[in-house]
Write a protein that holds these residues in place. Structure first.
Motif, PDB file in Angstrom:
ATOM      1  N   PRO A 221       0.819  -1.218   0.000  1.00 53.68           N
ATOM      2  CA  PRO A 221       0.000   0.000   0.000  1.00 53.68           C
ATOM      3  C   PRO A 221       0.853   1.268   0.000  1.00 53.68           C
ATOM      4  O   PRO A 221       1.824   1.377   0.750  1.00 53.68           O
ATOM      5  CB  PRO A 221      -0.800  -0.119   1.303  1.00 53.68           C
ATOM      6  CG  PRO A 221      -0.835  -1.581   1.586  1.00 53.68           C
ATOM      7  CD  PRO A 221       0.493  -2.111   1.121  1.00 53.68           C
ATOM      8  N   ALA A 222       0.506   2.221  -0.874  1.00 56.19           N
ATOM      9  CA  ALA A 222       1.144   3.531  -0.853  1.00 56.19           C
ATOM     10  C   ALA A 222       0.634   4.306   0.358  1.00 56.19           C
ATOM     11  O   ALA A 222      -0.405   3.979   0.932  1.00 56.19           O
ATOM     12  CB  ALA A 222       0.853   4.280  -2.150  1.00 56.19           C
ATOM     13  N   VAL A 223       1.370   5.356   0.707  1.00 57.03           N
ATOM     14  CA  VAL A 223       1.108   6.055   1.967  1.00 57.03           C
ATOM     15  C   VAL A 223       0.716   7.507   1.701  1.00 57.03           C
ATOM     16  O   VAL A 223       1.302   8.173   0.852  1.00 57.03           O
ATOM     17  CB  VAL A 223       2.367   6.011   2.862  1.00 57.03           C
ATOM     18  CG1 VAL A 223       2.167   6.806   4.145  1.00 57.03           C
ATOM     19  CG2 VAL A 223       2.733   4.560   3.174  1.00 57.03           C
ATOM     20  N   ASP A 224      -0.271   7.982   2.426  1.00 56.73           N
ATOM     21  CA  ASP A 224      -0.559   9.419   2.455  1.00 56.73           C
ATOM     22  C   ASP A 224       0.465  10.046   3.392  1.00 56.73           C
ATOM     23  O   ASP A 224       0.407   9.850   4.605  1.00 56.73           O
ATOM     24  CB  ASP A 224      -1.979   9.652   2.963  1.00 56.73           C
ATOM     25  CG  ASP A 224      -2.330  11.133   3.040  1.00 56.73           C
ATOM     26  OD1 ASP A 224      -1.432  11.975   2.796  1.00 56.73           O
ATOM     27  OD2 ASP A 224      -3.496  11.447   3.346  1.00 56.73           O
ATOM     28  N   GLN A 225       1.415  10.793   2.829  1.00 55.87           N
ATOM     29  CA  GLN A 225       2.540  11.297   3.608  1.00 55.87           C
ATOM     30  C   GLN A 225       2.265  12.644   4.282  1.00 55.87           C
ATOM     31  O   GLN A 225       3.214  13.347   4.669  1.00 55.87           O
ATOM     32  CB  GLN A 225       3.784  11.418   2.703  1.00 55.87           C
ATOM     33  CG  GLN A 225       4.322  10.086   2.198  1.00 55.87           C
ATOM     34  CD  GLN A 225       5.074   9.309   3.277  1.00 55.87           C
ATOM     35  OE1 GLN A 225       5.166   9.734   4.423  1.00 55.87           O
ATOM     36  NE2 GLN A 225       5.599   8.158   2.896  1.00 55.87           N
ATOM     37  N   THR A 226       1.016  12.999   4.415  1.00 58.31           N
ATOM     38  CA  THR A 226       0.691  14.238   5.123  1.00 58.31           C
ATOM     39  C   THR A 226       1.337  14.226   6.506  1.00 58.31           C
ATOM     40  O   THR A 226       1.161  13.282   7.280  1.00 58.31           O
ATOM     41  CB  THR A 226      -0.837  14.395   5.258  1.00 58.31           C
ATOM     42  OG1 THR A 226      -1.405  14.471   3.964  1.00 58.31           O
ATOM     43  CG2 THR A 226      -1.178  15.657   6.040  1.00 58.31           C
TER      44      THR A 226
END
Length: 520
Positions: A221-226
């Motif tokens: 899974p890709a990550v929301d890097q906020t």
């Protein structure tokens, strides 16, 4: 290759004159052309694939010739604008074989999608000596890539810190950044459109990252890097932190200002999930007749629902029926019940190997829901026999999407769609604020995309354009990038914003004179 069927009526609609209306507000075609308060003698366009003229899944000469900055530059030439150079590819195939970049997509005689035949002749040889280039659009670039020194260094390609397109035209490949090379030209006017890829790659990859070792590709899974301001820790398809994106764009505007480049135009980010790539394949594209639905219910859905109900997850599946039914997808946010499902199926009498196979495949699977998105790339695997990878036959037991889960990289769940929308809104808030703070013309590309999505679409001189894949006339065969006509619609948006801000009178381009999708 999956056949894409277009009706004769739909294709004919591409050329259908529906009225004499034009959905642009400030046509100045009958007014003397002037630059107003702007100076167009040195126009430099900065951005990503949308600026470069990328379309049909590739960058090639004819597409570059119809880039929106090239169109704008031609109108600027009527008001003192100078020469506009582009780092043209070597051919109309677009492939760069040495780094595995494939040729453009084409329609086959049976209206399927295919990669154009032939061997691309573009190399990584640096062509800066014929520059500098006014079009500094770099396909694949994210916001922070444009300020990264060495982004044109071929030695950095292997570690993913360089871009083969910029390698071709960087002034000093080892040290140049895109913005540094743009500043070096001291543009009297610039366009800056960046930020799309900071969220688009997450979307087009189904919220997944991939890694290939040998011939084996694995997905995570890709990550929301906020909240993470360090892009060196990001993977390729992660969502960039909005504060980072806004800060990088601000730093580029500050850099341009430092060399006297204070007049230009900046655009916000379209809602990327509105493009055809995400809307060509409906979430409920599985068409069944009564007999097939009955057979699937008896052989798969009833036992699966029974087992999952026992495990406390009764809402993952419903019985199918005659008509359209949801695609089965993998949702990595679900608890993985593979081991438990295997045990329950074994206890129910399934042979051990079969129970293990089903448990592994369905442990995080469910039916897609309305509002969730099946990606265009799924059309290449939907309906295939999941075991053989070949077209399903009468004896196929596991069919992708219908009786076997579609892999996670082919869909976006509602949660993932929400993350994308949140990022786009945050990016756009920063971009509009920066446009105001720096006194720049502003293009609301997001709103224009909404108009293309509306039933009425956008009309230019009687021709209607929509975001419908291929037949809408505005999007190319990759489902992401515009056709020449789509880019012309964008060019007119930029021209209108420039005229409004700087009191110039650049004429609009004739959208209908540019190319659309090429049919065989």
């Amino acid at each position: 290759m999956k056949k894409i069927v277009f009706s004769t009526i739909a294709v004919a609609a591409l050329l259908c004159t529906v009225s004499c209306n034009t959905d642009f507000d400030t046509d100045v075609s009958n007014i003397a052309v002037t630059s107003g308060q702007a100076d167009f003698s040195k126009y430099v366009a900065i951005g990503n694939s949308l600026t470069s003229g990328y379309r049909d899944g590739a960058l090639y000469i004819d597409g570059q010739t119809e880039s929106f900055p090239s169109m704008i530059a031609q109108q600027m030439a009527l008001a003192g604008g100078g020469v506009f150079k582009q780092p043209l590819m070597a051919d109309n195939l677009g492939g760069i074989p040495s780094v595995g970049i494939s040729n453009k997509r084409v329609l086959t005689s049976t209206l399927g999608l295919a990669v154009a035949s032939g061997t691309g002749t573009t190399t990584l040889a640096n062509i800066y000596s014929s520059g500098p280039y006014n079009n500094m659009g770099v396909p694949g670039a994210k916001s922070y890539h444009l300020v990264a020194p060495g982004y044109g260094n071929p030695a950095n390609l292997a570690v993913g810190r360089a871009n083969p397109y910029f390698v071709r035209f960087a002034k000093n490949p080892a040290t140049s950044s895109v913005i540094a090379d743009a500043m070096d030209q001291k543009p009297t006017f610039f366009s800056l459109w960046i930020g799309n890829n900071d969220v688009l790659s997450y979307a087009t990859n189904g919220g997944m990252n991939s890694q290939t070792v040998g011939n084996v590709t694995t997905y995570t899974p890709a990550v929301d890097q906020t909240g993470n301001m360090d892009p060196t820790t990001y993977m390729a398809n992660d969502i960039s932190d909005p504060t980072l994106v806004g800060g990088v764009i601000k730093s580029m505007l500050d850099g341009l200002k430092s060399v006297g480049s204070t007049k230009g135009v900046i655009a916000n980010i379209p809602d990327v999930t509105k493009i055809p790539y995400f809307n060509r394949v409906p979430y409920n594209t599985i068409a069944l007749d009564a007999a097939k639905a009955q057979a699937l219910n008896a052989g798969l859905y009833q036992p699966m629902i029974g087992a999952l109900t026992y495990l406390g997850a009764p809402d993952r599946f419903s019985l199918v029926k005659a008509g359209n039914n949801p695609v089965i997808v993998v949702d990595n946010s679900l608890p993985n019940l593979s081991a438990q499902l295997t045990a329950v199926l074994s206890a129910s009498g399934y042979p051990a190997a079969q129970a293990a196979f089903l448990g592994k495949a369905f442990g995080q699977a469910r039916q897609a829901k309305k509002g969730e998105l099946i990606l265009l790339t799924a059309s290449t695997v939907l309906g295939l026999d999941a075991l053989t990878g070949q077209p399903a036959t009468a004896t196929s037991q596991f069919i992708n999407g219908a009786s076997f889960p579609l892999a996670d990289q082919y869909s976006l769940t509602s949660t993932e769609v929400g993350k994308i929308a949140k990022a786009v809104a945050a990016y756009n808030k920063s971009i509009q604020s920066l446009a105001s703070a720096y006194g720049l013309a502003f293009v609301d590309a997001n709103t224009k995309m909404g108009e293309l999505n509306a039933t009425g679409g956008i009309q230019f001189d009687g021709v209607k354009y929509t975001s419908t894949f291929v037949t809408g006339g505005s999007f190319s065969l990759d489902g992401v990038h515009p056709t020449g006509r789509g880019y012309a619609i964008l060019a007119n948006e930029f021209i209108e914003a420039i005229n409004d801000k700087y009191k110039s009178t650049l004429p609009l381009v004739n959208v209908n004179s540019y190319s659309g999708v090429t049919f065989p």
